[in-house]
Design a protein around this motif. Structure first.
Motif, PDB file in Angstrom:
ATOM      1  N   THR A  16       1.392  18.956 -29.156  1.00  0.00           N
ATOM      2  CA  THR A  16       2.623  19.035 -28.356  1.00  0.00           C
ATOM      3  C   THR A  16       3.509  17.812 -28.611  1.00  0.00           C
ATOM      4  OG1 THR A  16       1.489  20.314 -26.646  1.00  0.00           O
ATOM      5  CG2 THR A  16       3.546  19.215 -26.008  1.00  0.00           C
ATOM      6  N   ALA A  17       2.894  16.617 -28.655  1.00  0.00           N
ATOM      7  CA  ALA A  17       3.656  15.394 -28.926  1.00  0.00           C
ATOM      8  C   ALA A  17       4.310  15.457 -30.302  1.00  0.00           C
ATOM      9  CB  ALA A  17       2.747  14.173 -28.813  1.00  0.00           C
ATOM     10  N   ILE A  18       3.581  15.941 -31.295  1.00  0.00           N
ATOM     11  CA  ILE A  18       4.135  16.071 -32.651  1.00  0.00           C
ATOM     12  C   ILE A  18       5.307  17.046 -32.642  1.00  0.00           C
ATOM     13  CG2 ILE A  18       3.651  16.950 -34.979  1.00  0.00           C
ATOM     14  CD1 ILE A  18       0.798  15.742 -34.632  1.00  0.00           C
ATOM     15  N   GLY A  19       5.186  18.135 -31.896  1.00  0.00           N
ATOM     16  CA  GLY A  19       6.301  19.092 -31.779  1.00  0.00           C
ATOM     17  C   GLY A  19       7.547  18.436 -31.208  1.00  0.00           C
ATOM     18  N   HIS A  20       7.375  17.590 -30.172  1.00  0.00           N
ATOM     19  CA  HIS A  20       8.517  16.865 -29.602  1.00  0.00           C
ATOM     20  C   HIS A  20       9.125  15.915 -30.640  1.00  0.00           C
ATOM     21  CE1 HIS A  20       7.995  18.528 -25.691  1.00  0.00           C
ATOM     22  NE2 HIS A  20       6.884  17.867 -25.399  1.00  0.00           N
ATOM     23  N   LEU A  21       8.287  15.229 -31.390  1.00  0.00           N
ATOM     24  CA  LEU A  21       8.792  14.314 -32.420  1.00  0.00           C
ATOM     25  C   LEU A  21       9.539  15.071 -33.516  1.00  0.00           C
ATOM     26  CD1 LEU A  21       5.762  11.886 -32.722  1.00  0.00           C
ATOM     27  CD2 LEU A  21       8.018  11.356 -31.779  1.00  0.00           C
ATOM     28  N   GLU A  22       9.035  16.228 -33.913  1.00  0.00           N
ATOM     29  CA  GLU A  22       9.721  17.028 -34.934  1.00  0.00           C
ATOM     30  C   GLU A  22      11.083  17.513 -34.429  1.00  0.00           C
ATOM     31  OE1 GLU A  22       5.848  18.689 -37.406  1.00  0.00           O
ATOM     32  OE2 GLU A  22       6.592  19.872 -35.702  1.00  0.00           O
ATOM     33  N   GLU A  23      11.162  17.908 -33.167  1.00  0.00           N
ATOM     34  CA  GLU A  23      12.443  18.311 -32.589  1.00  0.00           C
ATOM     35  C   GLU A  23      13.399  17.125 -32.529  1.00  0.00           C
ATOM     36  OE1 GLU A  23      13.776  21.207 -31.712  1.00  0.00           O
ATOM     37  OE2 GLU A  23      11.978  22.256 -32.397  1.00  0.00           O
ATOM     38  N   LEU A  24      12.854  15.957 -32.233  1.00  0.00           N
ATOM     39  CA  LEU A  24      13.672  14.747 -32.193  1.00  0.00           C
ATOM     40  C   LEU A  24      14.255  14.440 -33.574  1.00  0.00           C
ATOM     41  CD1 LEU A  24      14.601  12.457 -30.318  1.00  0.00           C
ATOM     42  CD2 LEU A  24      12.534  11.218 -30.949  1.00  0.00           C
ATOM     43  N   VAL A  25      13.424  14.516 -34.603  1.00  0.00           N
ATOM     44  CA  VAL A  25      13.889  14.278 -35.979  1.00  0.00           C
ATOM     45  C   VAL A  25      14.965  15.298 -36.357  1.00  0.00           C
ATOM     46  CG1 VAL A  25      13.205  14.354 -38.416  1.00  0.00           C
ATOM     47  CG2 VAL A  25      11.804  13.103 -36.771  1.00  0.00           C
ATOM     48  N   ALA A  26      14.734  16.566 -36.057  1.00  0.00           N
ATOM     49  CA  ALA A  26      15.721  17.609 -36.373  1.00  0.00           C
ATOM     50  C   ALA A  26      17.038  17.343 -35.651  1.00  0.00           C
ATOM     51  CB  ALA A  26      15.173  18.990 -36.000  1.00  0.00           C
ATOM     52  N   SER A  27      16.958  16.895 -34.401  1.00  0.00           N
ATOM     53  CA  SER A  27      18.170  16.593 -33.635  1.00  0.00           C
ATOM     54  C   SER A  27      18.919  15.411 -34.227  1.00  0.00           C
ATOM     55  CB  SER A  27      17.809  16.312 -32.167  1.00  0.00           C
ATOM     56  OG  SER A  27      17.269  17.462 -31.568  1.00  0.00           O
ATOM     57  N   PHE A  28      18.189  14.359 -34.644  1.00  0.00           N
ATOM     58  CA  PHE A  28      18.833  13.217 -35.301  1.00  0.00           C
ATOM     59  C   PHE A  28      19.547  13.678 -36.568  1.00  0.00           C
ATOM     60  CE2 PHE A  28      16.551  10.139 -32.680  1.00  0.00           C
ATOM     61  CZ  PHE A  28      17.442   9.070 -32.656  1.00  0.00           C
ATOM     62  N   LYS A  29      18.881  14.505 -37.350  1.00  0.00           N
ATOM     63  CA  LYS A  29      19.489  15.003 -38.589  1.00  0.00           C
ATOM     64  C   LYS A  29      20.738  15.825 -38.309  1.00  0.00           C
ATOM     65  CE  LYS A  29      15.370  14.967 -41.494  1.00  0.00           C
ATOM     66  NZ  LYS A  29      14.391  15.792 -42.245  1.00  0.00           N
ATOM     67  N   ALA A  30      20.745  16.547 -37.189  1.00  0.00           N
ATOM     68  CA  ALA A  30      21.902  17.366 -36.811  1.00  0.00           C
ATOM     69  C   ALA A  30      23.039  16.529 -36.235  1.00  0.00           C
ATOM     70  CB  ALA A  30      21.477  18.430 -35.802  1.00  0.00           C
ATOM     71  N   GLY A  31      22.731  15.278 -35.829  1.00  0.00           N
ATOM     72  CA  GLY A  31      23.772  14.394 -35.319  1.00  0.00           C
ATOM     73  C   GLY A  31      23.951  14.396 -33.810  1.00  0.00           C
ATOM     74  N   THR A  32      23.159  15.192 -33.103  1.00  0.00           N
ATOM     75  CA  THR A  32      23.216  15.231 -31.647  1.00  0.00           C
ATOM     76  C   THR A  32      21.793  15.343 -31.109  1.00  0.00           C
ATOM     77  OG1 THR A  32      25.355  16.349 -31.665  1.00  0.00           O
ATOM     78  CG2 THR A  32      24.106  16.460 -29.628  1.00  0.00           C
ATOM     79  N   VAL A  33      21.450  14.456 -30.175  1.00  0.00           N
ATOM     80  CA  VAL A  33      20.129  14.476 -29.557  1.00  0.00           C
ATOM     81  C   VAL A  33      20.323  14.719 -28.063  1.00  0.00           C
ATOM     82  CG1 VAL A  33      18.028  13.158 -29.098  1.00  0.00           C
ATOM     83  CG2 VAL A  33      19.241  12.835 -31.267  1.00  0.00           C
ATOM     84  N   CYS A  34      19.800  15.828 -27.581  1.00  0.00           N
ATOM     85  CA  CYS A  34      19.880  16.133 -26.150  1.00  0.00           C
ATOM     86  C   CYS A  34      18.456  16.151 -25.599  1.00  0.00           C
ATOM     87  CB  CYS A  34      20.569  17.477 -25.914  1.00  0.00           C
ATOM     88  SG  CYS A  34      20.759  17.842 -24.145  1.00  0.00           S
ATOM     89  N   ILE A  35      18.166  15.236 -24.690  1.00  0.00           N
ATOM     90  CA  ILE A  35      16.858  15.151 -24.051  1.00  0.00           C
ATOM     91  C   ILE A  35      17.003  15.720 -22.644  1.00  0.00           C
ATOM     92  CG2 ILE A  35      14.981  13.618 -23.325  1.00  0.00           C
ATOM     93  CD1 ILE A  35      15.434  13.537 -26.345  1.00  0.00           C
ATOM     94  N   GLN A  36      16.197  16.719 -22.334  1.00  0.00           N
ATOM     95  CA  GLN A  36      16.257  17.360 -21.017  1.00  0.00           C
ATOM     96  C   GLN A  36      14.867  17.368 -20.399  1.00  0.00           C
ATOM     97  OE1 GLN A  36      17.825  21.328 -21.023  1.00  0.00           O
ATOM     98  NE2 GLN A  36      17.438  21.636 -18.855  1.00  0.00           N
ATOM     99  N   ASN A  37      14.805  17.007 -19.133  1.00  0.00           N
ATOM    100  CA  ASN A  37      13.574  17.057 -18.357  1.00  0.00           C
ATOM    101  C   ASN A  37      13.934  17.676 -17.011  1.00  0.00           C
ATOM    102  OD1 ASN A  37      10.925  16.743 -17.604  1.00  0.00           O
ATOM    103  ND2 ASN A  37      11.062  14.547 -17.230  1.00  0.00           N
ATOM    104  N   GLY A  38      13.567  18.939 -16.824  1.00  0.00           N
ATOM    105  CA  GLY A  38      13.990  19.646 -15.615  1.00  0.00           C
ATOM    106  C   GLY A  38      15.492  19.856 -15.640  1.00  0.00           C
ATOM    107  N   SER A  39      16.162  19.478 -14.573  1.00  0.00           N
ATOM    108  CA  SER A  39      17.619  19.643 -14.510  1.00  0.00           C
ATOM    109  C   SER A  39      18.370  18.419 -15.041  1.00  0.00           C
ATOM    110  CB  SER A  39      18.055  19.925 -13.071  1.00  0.00           C
ATOM    111  OG  SER A  39      17.738  18.822 -12.241  1.00  0.00           O
ATOM    112  N   GLU A  40      17.646  17.333 -15.339  1.00  0.00           N
ATOM    113  CA  GLU A  40      18.291  16.122 -15.853  1.00  0.00           C
ATOM    114  C   GLU A  40      18.363  16.181 -17.385  1.00  0.00           C
ATOM    115  OE1 GLU A  40      15.851  12.924 -14.457  1.00  0.00           O
ATOM    116  OE2 GLU A  40      16.783  12.928 -12.483  1.00  0.00           O
TER     117      GLU A  40
END
Length: 118
Positions: A16-40
């Motif tokens: 699960t942690a690796i999946g989050h890191l891979e999504e983070l890398v993909a978001s950096f490559k796309a130029g926008t990183v959106c972190i969401q936890n619940g409604s925040e």
């Protein structure tokens, strides 16, 4: 601009942690990183030049890897670090002089690189 922050802490399986890191890398490559936890959520727009800090430690039955990436909204200078290598394998040979703290001052970690003056 008001401060907006999302913090995520907890135990999870490595896959699960690796999946989050891979999504983070993909978001950096796309130029926008959106972190969401619940409604925040926080949306970040990484710049081409970033500050990069990484610390790996092992002590008393615990291993830890901390990573921090930051950037200024305005342009900042880029500093290269050709000695940084990240891999799944340990180096074949480590010089004994380096581990003995050659040229290090009291309190410095062996092999730690000095931070450049700002």
């Amino acid at each position: 601009m008001s401060k907006k922050e999302v913090e995520v802490k907890g135990n999870m399986d490595l896959k699960t942690a690796i999946g989050h890191l891979e999504e983070l890398v993909a978001s950096f490559k796309a130029g926008t990183v959106c972190i969401q936890n619940g409604s925040e959520f926080v949306t970040l727009k990484p710049k081409p030049a970033v500050t990069f800090e990484m610390e790996a430690s092992r002590k008393k039955g615990k291993e830890k890897l901390s990573l921090e990436i930051g950037w200024m909204i305005e342009k900042m200078p880029v500093e290269e670090n050709p000695s940084l290598k990240i891999s799944s394998k340990e180096p074949e040979q480590v010089k004994v002089e380096t581990l003995a703290g050659e040229g290090s001052k009291g309190g410095e970690k062996p092999g730690a690189a000095a931070k450049p003056a700002r």
